[in-house]
Design an enzyme around this catalytic site. Structure first.
Site, PDB file in Angstrom:
ATOM      1  CB  SER A 116      40.596  39.778  49.422  1.00  0.00           C
ATOM      2  OG  SER A 116      41.002  40.955  48.392  1.00  0.00           O
ATOM      3  CG  ASP A 238      35.255  40.595  42.949  1.00  0.00           C
ATOM      4  OD1 ASP A 238      35.672  41.684  43.140  1.00  0.00           O
ATOM      5  OD2 ASP A 238      36.012  39.572  43.412  1.00  0.00           O
ATOM      6  CG  HIS A 266      36.503  41.824  46.592  1.00  0.00           C
ATOM      7  ND1 HIS A 266      37.386  40.736  45.634  1.00  0.00           N
ATOM      8  CD2 HIS A 266      37.386  42.211  47.497  1.00  0.00           C
ATOM      9  CE1 HIS A 266      38.380  40.569  46.173  1.00  0.00           C
ATOM     10  NE2 HIS A 266      38.706  41.295  47.039  1.00  0.00           N
TER      11      HIS A 266
END
Length: 285
Positions: A116, A238, A266
């Protein structure tokens, strides 16, 4: 930091004191060194998480790599007293944490794996000191989380601001509502529960600060400056970083490859770790 790795070997370079601080990077970021390989693999967690989130992935690499785990300041078991609002006002401050760890442990040609927001943190650090990096792996990356012009980040700027206002006003409620959305995979609610618990462990002030730095960042202009080989791992569904975002990054990075995982949500390193390991091993080999 653990004083020895799994094989009892001490890091090659003694810990160094950070300038202006009476602590080392290893203490500040709760660094762990595992494995005994000649190559180095560093795992960097995403927003609201910590190094424990890699527990299903990193054991597959300790035979061939020296593995580095750490927590950003304000996350996990890091030393939150090291927080400086000015330093951490942009993602580059968190990238400096990464570079400090590399300097202290005398790490070069590191294979950096970021989940991320750590994807962009690693990218920024690699731009500053490319010789420290052998490759980047980005899992669910996003250079900008909101829509700007023709760029589709996935959310409107006003929606991002509203989410951050909720985070600031009610950290617990935000964690409970957002964890299942971010994790996806409703058939395994225990994963969302783990993510919620991780969010809740953060100090509310630091969670809000890191959240604003993360979700209001725009690093699109930095992408063409990344020169190291990069693997982009994207999930099929996602809500935080859609396929279009991964494809955008792939188009911007001069030396990248794009892999669409057989996974959703995610956090595939938690929900589909075997898929992540398989793709990462193919890339590193």
């Amino acid at each position: 930091m653990s004083g020895m790795n799994d094989h009892g070997d001490r890091p090659e370079k003694a810990a160094i004191l950070l300038k202006g601080e009476n602590m080392t990077a290893s203490h500040r970021n709760n660094v762990k060194v595992l494995g005994n390989g000649e190559r180095t693999l560093m795992f960097a967690h995403g927003y609201g998480c910590d190094q424990s989130m890699w527990r299903h992935v990193y054991p597959s690499f300790t035979d061939q790599f020296r593995v580095i785990l750490f927590d950003y300041v304000g996350s996990g078991s890091s030393d939150s007293s090291a927080f400086e609002k000015t330093r951490y006002s942009t993602l580059r401050g968190y990238g400096q944490d990464v570079l400090d760890i590399m300097e202290e442990l005398d790490l070069h040609e590191v294979h950096f794996v970021g989940h991320s927001v750590s994807s962009m943190i690693g990218a920024l650090a690699s731009i500053q000191y490319p010789d420290r990096f052998a490759s980047l792996t980005m899992i669910g990356p996003s250079p900008c989380y909101f829509n700007v012009g023709n760029y589709v980040g996935g959310m409107e700027r006003a929606d991002v601001e509203s989410l951050l206002d909720t985070l600031e006003s009610n950290h617990i409620s935000w964690s409970a509502s957002m964890a299942p959305v971010i994790m996806g995979n409703p058939e395994t609610p225990e994963l969302a529960g783990e993510l919620e618990a991780s969010f809740c462990r953060m100090d509310p002030f630091l969670a809000n600060h890191f959240g604003r730095v993360t979700f209001l960042s725009d690093n699109r202009a930095d992408l063409p400056k990344v020169t190291v080989n990069t693997l982009i791992l994207q999930c099929q569904k996602d809500i935080i970083a859609g396929i279009a975002v991964g494809e955008y990054i792939h188009a911007c990075l001069p030396n990248s490859q794009f892999v669409l995982l057989n996974a959703t949500g995610h956090c595939p390193h938690l929900s589909a770790p075997k898929e992540v390991v398989k793709a990462l091993q193919a890339f590193l080999n």
